[in-house]
Design an enzyme around this catalytic site. Structure first.
Site, PDB file in Angstrom:
ATOM      1  N   PRO A 236       0.828  -1.201   0.000  1.00 11.94           N
ATOM      2  CA  PRO A 236       0.000   0.000   0.000  1.00 11.94           C
ATOM      3  C   PRO A 236       0.869   1.260   0.000  1.00 11.94           C
ATOM      4  O   PRO A 236       1.777   1.400   0.815  1.00 11.94           O
ATOM      5  CB  PRO A 236      -0.800  -0.132   1.301  1.00 11.94           C
ATOM      6  CG  PRO A 236      -0.822  -1.597   1.589  1.00 11.94           C
ATOM      7  CD  PRO A 236       0.513  -2.101   1.118  1.00 11.94           C
ATOM      8  N   GLU A 237       0.609   2.151  -0.940  1.00  9.28           N
ATOM      9  CA  GLU A 237       1.344   3.408  -1.023  1.00  9.28           C
ATOM     10  C   GLU A 237       0.421   4.537  -0.583  1.00  9.28           C
ATOM     11  O   GLU A 237      -0.667   4.295  -0.064  1.00  9.28           O
ATOM     12  CB  GLU A 237       1.889   3.588  -2.434  1.00  9.28           C
ATOM     13  CG  GLU A 237       2.864   2.480  -2.824  1.00  9.28           C
ATOM     14  CD  GLU A 237       3.523   2.681  -4.183  1.00  9.28           C
ATOM     15  OE1 GLU A 237       3.446   3.791  -4.738  1.00  9.28           O
ATOM     16  OE2 GLU A 237       4.116   1.711  -4.699  1.00  9.28           O
TER      17      GLU A 237
ATOM     18  N   LYS B 138       2.964   7.337   4.908  1.00  7.85           N
ATOM     19  CA  LYS B 138       2.147   6.124   4.840  1.00  7.85           C
ATOM     20  C   LYS B 138       1.658   5.677   6.216  1.00  7.85           C
ATOM     21  O   LYS B 138       1.170   4.553   6.373  1.00  7.85           O
ATOM     22  CB  LYS B 138       2.941   4.994   4.180  1.00  7.85           C
ATOM     23  CG  LYS B 138       3.366   5.289   2.743  1.00  7.85           C
ATOM     24  CD  LYS B 138       4.146   4.126   2.165  1.00  7.85           C
ATOM     25  CE  LYS B 138       4.724   4.465   0.797  1.00  7.85           C
ATOM     26  NZ  LYS B 138       5.501   3.354   0.228  1.00  7.85           N
TER      27      LYS B 138
ATOM     28  N   ARG C 130      14.367  -2.121  -7.245  1.00  7.75           N
ATOM     29  CA  ARG C 130      12.932  -2.053  -7.524  1.00  7.75           C
ATOM     30  C   ARG C 130      12.679  -2.136  -9.023  1.00  7.75           C
ATOM     31  O   ARG C 130      13.454  -1.611  -9.825  1.00  7.75           O
ATOM     32  CB  ARG C 130      12.325  -0.746  -6.980  1.00  7.75           C
ATOM     33  CG  ARG C 130      12.560  -0.499  -5.498  1.00  7.75           C
ATOM     34  CD  ARG C 130      11.946  -1.598  -4.627  1.00  7.75           C
ATOM     35  NE  ARG C 130      10.512  -1.696  -4.779  1.00  7.75           N
ATOM     36  CZ  ARG C 130       9.628  -0.967  -4.085  1.00  7.75           C
ATOM     37  NH1 ARG C 130      10.055  -0.054  -3.216  1.00  7.75           N
ATOM     38  NH2 ARG C 130       8.326  -1.137  -4.261  1.00  7.75           N
TER      39      ARG C 130
END
EC number: 3.2.2.23
Length: 275
Positions: free
Chosen positions: A2-3, A58, A265
């Site tokens: 979740p960002e 976040k 990434r």
């Protein structure tokens, strides 16, 4: 993972259901997350009223009179709200680790299959929490502007994508949204950050804000586990231009989207459109 849009979506989902309400009990089924949950959390929160809910980067922030509960969703976490009007509350499974029960019967349930999230109680000044005090500006705030970004990047030789994902530069721009923002700005993720011109910084700020705002409007991205407080999936993934589209046509020029690894990434971009 979740960002920011997913966390903001969660915030907007839970806040109307718990603000102003009093905690009656806390059910702890699993203490071992990224950091161990305080085993006395039930005693600490019982009888306390939620004053407000917020978000920093976040981290979800549930504020009480003399403290704040920080919740991080980690790699696979989500919060679900059950209200008395729902009828019978869903039976917890092995991934449902914490229930916060309110005096009116509302239940906020924390679910985290991979257990990389966090639930932390803090009684100091919120901004001084070690996880919050060194964070950069919020990407949707006025503080994140062309002048600010240009000043922060001009001494950085690393790739602009890595700088954009650094929470000390700006918070909450995770891998998905960094890829999407750089494509829409026409900037290569590999470009040294200090090579960006002022007008390119202005364009990048604009695209970051637009991408994040649109992601929030569509309920975020659901790739694996994320659901909102009603248990519904987001659908911003239907609007991806490059992320997850390796060897597929670029929506702008028709060339193939490339996937490479940058900073460990997955990095997706169009070599023709991004310079």
């Amino acid at each position: 993972m979740p960002e920011l849009p997913e966390v903001e979506t969660t915030l907007r989902g839970i806040a109307p259901h718990i603000e102003g309400k009093t905690v009656e009990a806390v059910v702890l089924r699993q203490l071992k997350l990224r950091w161990q949950i305080n085993p006395d959390l039930g005693e600490i929160l019982s009888g306390r009223q939620v004053l407000s809910c917020g978000r920093r980067a976040k981290y979800l922030l549930i504020r009480f009179q003399t403290g704040v509960l920080l919740i991080h969703l980690g790699m696979s976490g989500s919060l679900r709200i059950f209200t008395p009007s729902d009828g019978r509350i869903g039976r917890p499974d092995r991934h449902d680790h914490v229930d916060i029960v309110f005096s009116d019967g509302t239940v906020m349930r924390y679910r985290d299959p991979r257990k990389f999230g966090a639930i932390l109680w803090y009684e100091g000044i919120e901004e001084h929490h070690p996880l919050l005090e060194k964070l950069g500006p919020e990407p949707l705030s006025e503080a994140f502007c062309a002048d600010y970004l240009y000043a922060r990047l001009k001494a950085q030789k690393r790739a602009v994508k890595l700088a954009l994902m650094d929470n000390a530069v700006v918070v909450g721009v995770g891998n998905i949204y960094a890829n999407e923002s750089l494509f829409r700005a026409g900037i290569s993720p590999h470009r040294p950050a200090n090579r960006l011109k002022k007008k390119e910084c202005a364009l990048l700020v604009e695209t970051v804000k637009a991408v994040l705002q649109r992601a929030i409007e569509t309920g975020g991205s659901t790739l694996r586990d994320f659901v909102d407080s009603d248990g519904k999936s987001g659908y911003f993934q239907q609007e991806y231009t490059v992320y997850g589209r390796h060897n597929q046509p670029c929506p702008r020029c028709g060339g193939l989207v490339v996937k490479e690894t940058l900073g460990q990434r997955g990095t997706f971009y169009c070599p023709n459109c991004q310079k």
